[in-house]
Design a protein around this motif. Structure first.
Motif, PDB file in Angstrom:
ATOM      1  N   PHE A  78       0.762  -1.207  -0.027  1.00 61.63           N
ATOM      2  CA  PHE A  78       0.103   0.085  -0.005  1.00 61.63           C
ATOM      3  C   PHE A  78       0.845   1.262   0.066  1.00 61.63           C
ATOM      4  O   PHE A  78       2.040   1.253   0.740  1.00 61.63           O
ATOM      5  CB  PHE A  78      -0.959   0.024   1.147  1.00 61.63           C
ATOM      6  N   ILE A  79       0.540   2.264  -0.948  1.00 64.65           N
ATOM      7  CA  ILE A  79       1.096   3.610  -0.908  1.00 64.65           C
ATOM      8  C   ILE A  79       0.304   4.692  -0.364  1.00 64.65           C
ATOM      9  O   ILE A  79      -0.658   4.742  -0.846  1.00 64.65           O
ATOM     10  CB  ILE A  79       1.664   3.688  -2.073  1.00 64.65           C
ATOM     11  N   ARG A  80       0.779   5.489   0.292  1.00 62.48           N
ATOM     12  CA  ARG A  80       0.060   6.715   0.915  1.00 62.48           C
ATOM     13  C   ARG A  80       1.180   7.790   0.236  1.00 62.48           C
ATOM     14  O   ARG A  80       2.260   8.040   0.937  1.00 62.48           O
ATOM     15  CB  ARG A  80      -0.387   6.674   1.984  1.00 62.48           C
ATOM     16  N   LYS A  81       0.480   8.889  -0.538  1.00 62.86           N
ATOM     17  CA  LYS A  81       1.371   9.950  -0.928  1.00 62.86           C
ATOM     18  C   LYS A  81       1.165  11.210   0.007  1.00 62.86           C
ATOM     19  O   LYS A  81      -0.005  11.268   0.485  1.00 62.86           O
ATOM     20  CB  LYS A  81       1.109  10.372  -2.182  1.00 62.86           C
ATOM     21  N   HIS A  82       2.375  11.825   0.381  1.00 66.80           N
ATOM     22  CA  HIS A  82       2.173  13.253   1.122  1.00 66.80           C
ATOM     23  C   HIS A  82       1.463  14.051   0.307  1.00 66.80           C
ATOM     24  O   HIS A  82       1.528  14.364  -1.167  1.00 66.80           O
ATOM     25  CB  HIS A  82       3.622  13.788   1.387  1.00 66.80           C
ATOM     26  N   LEU A 138       0.753   8.945  10.586  1.00 64.18           N
ATOM     27  CA  LEU A 138       0.136   7.775   9.937  1.00 64.18           C
ATOM     28  C   LEU A 138      -0.713   6.846  10.808  1.00 64.18           C
ATOM     29  O   LEU A 138      -0.224   6.562  11.937  1.00 64.18           O
ATOM     30  CB  LEU A 138       1.120   7.019   8.888  1.00 64.18           C
ATOM     31  N   LEU A 139      -1.717   6.380  10.455  1.00 63.23           N
ATOM     32  CA  LEU A 139      -2.609   5.385  11.056  1.00 63.23           C
ATOM     33  C   LEU A 139      -2.382   4.109  10.128  1.00 63.23           C
ATOM     34  O   LEU A 139      -2.398   4.469   8.965  1.00 63.23           O
ATOM     35  CB  LEU A 139      -4.100   5.825  11.045  1.00 63.23           C
ATOM     36  N   LEU A 140      -1.992   2.961  10.781  1.00 62.12           N
ATOM     37  CA  LEU A 140      -1.835   1.915   9.959  1.00 62.12           C
ATOM     38  C   LEU A 140      -2.306   0.670  10.443  1.00 62.12           C
ATOM     39  O   LEU A 140      -3.065   0.970  11.817  1.00 62.12           O
ATOM     40  CB  LEU A 140      -0.033   1.587   9.875  1.00 62.12           C
ATOM     41  N   VAL A 141      -2.623  -0.196   9.540  1.00 60.53           N
ATOM     42  CA  VAL A 141      -3.374  -1.305   9.886  1.00 60.53           C
ATOM     43  C   VAL A 141      -2.366  -2.690   9.689  1.00 60.53           C
ATOM     44  O   VAL A 141      -1.797  -2.635   8.756  1.00 60.53           O
ATOM     45  CB  VAL A 141      -4.760  -1.480   9.309  1.00 60.53           C
ATOM     46  N   ASN A 142      -2.234  -3.582  10.546  1.00 58.34           N
ATOM     47  CA  ASN A 142      -1.662  -4.739  10.341  1.00 58.34           C
ATOM     48  C   ASN A 142      -2.799  -5.776  10.322  1.00 58.34           C
ATOM     49  O   ASN A 142      -3.475  -6.254  11.385  1.00 58.34           O
ATOM     50  CB  ASN A 142      -0.915  -5.236  11.626  1.00 58.34           C
ATOM     51  N   TYR A 143      -3.103  -6.307   9.239  1.00 51.45           N
ATOM     52  CA  TYR A 143      -4.076  -7.080   9.007  1.00 51.45           C
ATOM     53  C   TYR A 143      -4.082  -8.674   9.401  1.00 51.45           C
ATOM     54  O   TYR A 143      -5.183  -9.246  10.197  1.00 51.45           O
ATOM     55  CB  TYR A 143      -4.280  -7.578   7.385  1.00 51.45           C
ATOM     56  N   TRP A 144      -3.035  -9.317   9.568  1.00 47.17           N
ATOM     57  CA  TRP A 144      -2.879 -10.809  10.222  1.00 47.17           C
ATOM     58  C   TRP A 144      -3.168 -10.681  11.612  1.00 47.17           C
ATOM     59  O   TRP A 144      -4.113 -11.576  12.066  1.00 47.17           O
ATOM     60  CB  TRP A 144      -1.705 -11.352   9.706  1.00 47.17           C
ATOM     61  N   GLY A 149      -2.268   1.127  14.634  1.00 45.13           N
ATOM     62  CA  GLY A 149      -1.344   2.001  15.218  1.00 45.13           C
ATOM     63  C   GLY A 149      -1.245   3.447  14.747  1.00 45.13           C
ATOM     64  O   GLY A 149      -1.771   3.734  13.677  1.00 45.13           O
ATOM     65  N   THR A 150      -0.586   4.234  15.318  1.00 42.74           N
ATOM     66  CA  THR A 150      -0.288   5.634  14.997  1.00 42.74           C
ATOM     67  C   THR A 150       1.406   5.665  14.763  1.00 42.74           C
ATOM     68  O   THR A 150       1.955   5.132  15.845  1.00 42.74           O
ATOM     69  CB  THR A 150      -0.905   6.649  15.841  1.00 42.74           C
ATOM     70  N   MET A 151       1.901   6.243  13.860  1.00 38.11           N
ATOM     71  CA  MET A 151       3.152   6.364  13.653  1.00 38.11           C
ATOM     72  C   MET A 151       3.579   7.796  13.348  1.00 38.11           C
ATOM     73  O   MET A 151       3.059   8.469  12.242  1.00 38.11           O
ATOM     74  CB  MET A 151       3.817   5.532  12.482  1.00 38.11           C
ATOM     75  N   PRO A 152       4.299   8.562  13.991  1.00 38.31           N
ATOM     76  CA  PRO A 152       4.401   9.938  13.907  1.00 38.31           C
ATOM     77  C   PRO A 152       5.347  10.168  12.589  1.00 38.31           C
ATOM     78  O   PRO A 152       6.116   9.381  12.164  1.00 38.31           O
ATOM     79  CB  PRO A 152       5.618  10.603  15.124  1.00 38.31           C
ATOM     80  N   VAL A 153       5.101  11.338  11.993  1.00 38.19           N
ATOM     81  CA  VAL A 153       5.727  11.859  10.660  1.00 38.19           C
ATOM     82  C   VAL A 153       6.437  13.279  10.814  1.00 38.19           C
ATOM     83  O   VAL A 153       5.472  14.146  11.334  1.00 38.19           O
ATOM     84  CB  VAL A 153       4.866  11.709   9.695  1.00 38.19           C
ATOM     85  N   SER A 154       7.505  13.501  10.377  1.00 37.97           N
ATOM     86  CA  SER A 154       8.071  14.693  10.441  1.00 37.97           C
ATOM     87  C   SER A 154       7.861  15.644   9.475  1.00 37.97           C
ATOM     88  O   SER A 154       6.902  15.203   8.468  1.00 37.97           O
ATOM     89  CB  SER A 154       9.725  14.571  10.355  1.00 37.97           C
ATOM     90  N   SER A 155       7.987  16.931   9.383  1.00 40.80           N
ATOM     91  CA  SER A 155       7.436  17.943   8.103  1.00 40.80           C
ATOM     92  C   SER A 155       8.229  17.563   6.919  1.00 40.80           C
ATOM     93  O   SER A 155       7.447  17.907   5.689  1.00 40.80           O
ATOM     94  CB  SER A 155       7.764  19.312   8.583  1.00 40.80           C
ATOM     95  N   ASP A 156       9.289  16.768   6.895  1.00 37.31           N
ATOM     96  CA  ASP A 156       9.810  15.998   5.808  1.00 37.31           C
ATOM     97  C   ASP A 156       9.402  14.718   5.256  1.00 37.31           C
ATOM     98  O   ASP A 156       9.701  14.247   4.413  1.00 37.31           O
ATOM     99  CB  ASP A 156      11.349  16.450   5.641  1.00 37.31           C
ATOM    100  N   GLY A 157       8.753  14.360   6.127  1.00 40.88           N
ATOM    101  CA  GLY A 157       8.017  12.878   5.567  1.00 40.88           C
ATOM    102  C   GLY A 157       8.948  11.467   6.443  1.00 40.88           C
ATOM    103  O   GLY A 157       8.633  10.662   6.243  1.00 40.88           O
TER     104      GLY A 157
END
Length: 440
Positions: A78-82, A138-144, A149-157
């Protein structure tokens, strides 16, 4: 006197290809390690690349491969673009090892990529990413193992380690071994039972009005989990909503999409039932939950923000549900059409939305995807071209979409891509600076 030698740029870079600058880029994720996937693909394993990157000619939808990412990414899913930077994030899928989330910067002229690092998703078979409204997490899903969860992202990604992880209640521990070699399109009673033996959250989205309510379809439990997303990066579980009318078999909710313009309507595609459930988003209850202190949310578990208003099939009436599973659901940029892919029937169903009826759906047309198991597809920004990943026949097909009639016509462009599972069409940001591969 000899003439000086001129070294020109290659195709896809400045110079000869200046007329190609900033064309849309199509990123195609490919499975490259079959043994640790939740379901067995029938196509060919990609052994030389994990992501192929194409430029698109918007005059006819023709694609030209300009770059790729190597096999160090295992099963990108899965890809998510800024939204404003030439940065994207991609997650990896494995039922045996913790998934990873990778950050990349890309050159809008050439499609070349540069790694910005990665972090562990701390769960197995990571399959979905959502960026919050503040563009800080980012909010993420682990299917299995069905964790979110939530993962912090900096202003540069750039990514930081996981900040929070929610694990749903379960009756038994899930194995790290796949139960048989079942393909994505198989949907007999035994296969469906295995897929629903444990919780399996498949996606997570934030409500488009406030960005404070998160909804996560759980394929294994036939529910849509509700969360309140708070400023401390935590997801507070607050009950669930049935994914539809369960009267003739399992539902298997997979993805949820809100209407792009009227944010009070949501669409859920049910993988195992080959159907779409349409919901009304109850703003009053949503505000009530957002205003409730986190420590008091347990008392609100019966407050459901989504109200079912319609169920509609994605396949012809006489076609067996046991021979099909749904893949993606998406809305055309105009907001007039909703599409759902059928893996087994190997088609995409197109539905018209009706503003006078709470944007409920009516069947419009159905078209074959020129391949098997259309796992994913994506429109370009204009909504004129549709790019379809046919996973089990190793090809990506391009269609021209008629926005007036809601029909799709094959452009005759089809590309050999091994086990394509995800398509992301990105219109590059042209205002900012970007890296130059020649200087690396």
């Amino acid at each position: 006197m000899p003439l000086p030698v001129v070294v020109s740029s290659s195709f896809g870079a400045a110079g000869l290809s200046s007329q190609k600058k900033h064309k849309p880029l199509v990123f195609v994720c490919c499975y490259n390690s079959f043994d640790d996937l939740a379901h067995q693909p029938r196509g060919t394993m990609a052994r030389k690349y994990s992501i192929l990157i194409y430029q698109v000619d918007l005059s006819d939808g023709r694609m030209t491969c300009v770059s790729n990412i190597g096999t160090h990414l295992r099963n990108p899913a899965f890809i998510r673009k800024h939204p404003t930077k030439n940065v994207f994030w991609v997650c990896t899928e494995s039922i045996t090892d913790a998934g990873e989330v990778h950050a990349f910067e890309f050159n809008p002229e050439t499609g070349a990529t540069k790694s910005l690092g990665h972090q562990s998703a701390e769960g197995t078979s990571t399959c979905y990413l959502t960026l919050d409204k503040d563009e800080r997490n980012l909010l993420l899903v682990n299917y299995w193992d069905s964790t979110v969860g939530t993962m912090p992202v900096s202003s540069d990604g750039v990514l930081s380690p996981l900040a929070h992880l929610y694990e749903p209640p379960r009756e038994s521990k899930i194995s790290s071994e796949r139960a048989g070699g079942r393909a994505h399109s198989e949907n007999d009673a035994e296969t469906a039972k295995l897929r629903q033996a444990h919780p399996h959250t498949h996606s997570i989205v934030l409500d488009p009005m406030y960005g404070r309510l998160a909804f996560a379809p759980d394929l294994g439990m036939d529910i849509i989990r509700q969360f309140v997303y708070t400023d401390d990066r935590r997801l507070h579980a607050v009950g669930s909503v049935p994914a539809g009318l369960k009267h003739s078999g399992p539902l298997g909710p997979r993805y949820i999409e809100f209407h792009l313009h009227d944010h009070r309507t949501a669409y859920v595609v049910n993988e195992l039932a080959s159907s779409i459930s349409v919901f009304n988003f109850n703003i009053t209850i949503a505000r009530e939950l957002m205003d409730t202190p986190p420590e008091q949310l347990d008392s609100k578990k019966d407050r459901q923000c989504l109200e079912l208003i319609q169920t509609i099939s994605t396949i012809p009436e006489a076609f067996p549900v046991s021979m099909n599973t749904c893949g993606r659901i998406a809305m055309h940029p105009s907001g007039r059409w909703v599409l759902a892919s059928n893996r087994g029937h190997d088609s995409i169903a197109i539905f018209q939305t009706h503003s006078s009826q709470h944007f409920m759906l009516s069947a419009s047309s159905l078209f074959h995807t020129r391949g098997e198991t259309p796992r994913h597809y994506q429109f370009d920004k204009s909504g004129e071209f549709l790019f379809v990943a046919n996973q089990d026949t190793d090809n990506v097909s391009v269609f021209r979409f008629n926005q007036a009639t809601g029909t799709a016509e094959f452009t005759s462009h089809s590309y050999k891509v091994k086990s394509p599972n995800f398509v992301q069409v990105i219109t590059p940001n042209v205002s900012g600076q970007y890296f130059d591969m020649s200087r690396l």
